[in-house]
Design an enzyme around this catalytic site. Sequence first.
Site, mmCIF file in Angstrom:
data_model
loop_
_atom_site.group_PDB
_atom_site.id
_atom_site.type_symbol
_atom_site.label_atom_id
_atom_site.label_comp_id
_atom_site.label_asym_id
_atom_site.label_seq_id
_atom_site.Cartn_x
_atom_site.Cartn_y
_atom_site.Cartn_z
ATOM 1 C CB SER A 183 -6.709 -9.809 1.804
ATOM 2 O OG SER A 183 -5.373 -9.624 1.428
ATOM 3 C CG ASP B 236 -5.485 -5.406 2.169
ATOM 4 O OD1 ASP B 236 -6.118 -6.240 2.830
ATOM 5 O OD2 ASP B 236 -4.639 -4.634 2.656
ATOM 6 C CG ASP C 159 -1.989 -6.960 8.746
ATOM 7 O OD1 ASP C 159 -2.686 -7.724 8.048
ATOM 8 O OD2 ASP C 159 -1.911 -5.730 8.555
ATOM 9 C CE LYS D 159 -1.196 -7.487 1.221
ATOM 10 N NZ LYS D 159 -0.102 -7.176 2.182
ATOM 11 C CG ASP E 93 -2.178 0.708 1.091
ATOM 12 O OD1 ASP E 93 -2.347 1.414 0.086
ATOM 13 O OD2 ASP E 93 -3.036 0.570 1.981
ATOM 14 N NE ARG F 105 -2.125 -11.998 5.792
ATOM 15 C CZ ARG F 105 -2.148 -10.732 6.211
ATOM 16 N NH1 ARG F 105 -1.680 -9.765 5.455
ATOM 17 N NH2 ARG F 105 -2.621 -10.437 7.410
HETATM 18 C C1 GLA Z 1 -3.708 -4.570 5.550
HETATM 19 C C2 GLA Z 1 -2.953 -5.792 5.069
HETATM 20 C C3 GLA Z 1 -1.473 -5.560 5.225
HETATM 21 C C4 GLA Z 1 -1.057 -4.319 4.445
HETATM 22 C C5 GLA Z 1 -1.897 -3.125 4.868
HETATM 23 C C6 GLA Z 1 -1.674 -1.947 3.948
HETATM 24 O O1 GLA Z 1 -3.552 -4.377 6.927
HETATM 25 O O2 GLA Z 1 -3.333 -6.943 5.757
HETATM 26 O O3 GLA Z 1 -0.751 -6.684 4.776
HETATM 27 O O4 GLA Z 1 -1.186 -4.562 3.059
HETATM 28 O O5 GLA Z 1 -3.283 -3.411 4.860
HETATM 29 O O6 GLA Z 1 -2.442 -0.837 4.285
#
Ligand code: GLA
Length: 501
Positions: free
Chosen positions: A191, A160, A226, A158, A82, A222
């Site tokens: 994710s 999210d 995190d 990725k 991000d 995911r």
């Molecule tokens: C989420 C994702 C992280 C990262 C952040 C970026 O928390 O799970 O891996 O990519 O967003 O803002």
Amino acid sequence: MLLVLTLVVVSVVESRNALLRTPPMGWMSWELFRCNLGSATDDCSDPSTTHCISEALYKGQADALVARGFLSAGYNAIHLDDCFQASARDPATGQLLANSTRFPSGLPALGRYFHGKNISFALYTAEAPHSCAGYPGSAFHEVLDAATFASMGVDYLKVDGCGSTSYYAQGYKAMGAALEASGRPIAYSCSWPGYINQGNQGSNESLAPFATLIMDGCNLWRNYHDIQCSYGSMLSIVNHWGFWGSVMAPWAGPGHWHDPDMLIIGAGCLTPDEERTQMAIWSVIAAPLIMGNDLRNASEEAVAVLTNPRAIAVSQDPLGQMGLRVEGGDATPSQVWARRLADGSVAVAAFNNLGGVAPQPTCAAWNHTPGGFFNSCGGGLGWFYNASVSAAQARCCENAYCAGILYDEQTASGTFVVDYNCTFVPSTTFSEYTRVGFQPPEGTPLDIDIDLRAAGLDTVRQYEITDIWSGQPLGTIQGQSKFTAGAVPFHGTAFLRFSPA
Ligand code: GLA
């Protein structure tokens, strides 16, 4: 029951594409660099902001990926996360844009820089109106965005969440179809499961739509919180996989993987023994090996762990079977993990879990007083706050799921960044934490008995045992029901390969 399960799984786990037949390996910026935008002028030219999100950062990491032997060991991707984006889409074309001050050469040129070194170009977006850091997201723009990413030379995306969970069924499917239609093979990371049960993300794996994800074309996803740069955070993920492993394992295989998040090896928050534990367990569970360190200054010892060819061989085993915790639980002194490999070998990780308990997933208020001490999530890190800020009181999270430190190994200082998962925490950044020293946790080594049948070994057969860390042969075994891994260091892991003789 087993037969039914096998049939069901076989009928749905066929990947939509030919990508990621083994778990992906690479480096991602998020763990240490977060949304580090450096100076207020947005230009990253101040030497003190060499760690801000910019093309210079990613080129530097790509150079280090090659120079320090990671690429030749198999880590072949640089993942932008991000905060690479411009704050708005192109008003004329509607396309997503990169921040042109931070990426003056543009993303296609950055992609060519990576490709020129045989490194894949991995990028980030979200199935929401906004990314987790508030930049434009891809919801309702899937076709245009997939075409844009393909035209930029992106190899891995990725995607999210960070929006309304009710959109994910539509959004992830649309993005999967759009990536496929883009004409470029782009590995697809989803994710979605990590956002089920908002507030305690992904806590119940039986609710995750794995069949749908695979049918949508997701190559990995995911599942859970995190990872933060601490032992406690890493351990909470280990225990989540330990608890849910048998529910998850049928859905892992060539082309589709569960993702427990980045490796924090070399990021300055684990002891070398703890680093070996993460490497062993991530390899056994067939997890992506995506590093969240600073490749330019990770310690030589961490580099050796990360590039250990025998550990990587377990991770990248072509059978693609996810290993499980076969003995022990969250609160037992030891845990044994095992993974069956293509040649009939079994990889066994015997983990010294003394002193380890999963952190509680509740966020607490914490007084941010100048001069105060911040303990980063039970991981043994101490941070001394030496700046005076008007917002002396802030909510942050004392547990492993929440707050993160943006840490600069060279200057031994860092920035505290609240984590976006902890949604009720205001997005406030404090700077000028100084590391006051890493206090390694203390504990004793442990002899760990491995039940060979539980690990899936045929006790009639003869096996040669190899120590994966050192490569040393440890002799042969036959007709015994247990093997003792002696003096496994505190928080460390004996990692053994039992190969048919
Ligand atoms: C989420 C994702 C992280 C990262 C952040 C970026 O928390 O799970 O891996 O990519 O967003 O803002």
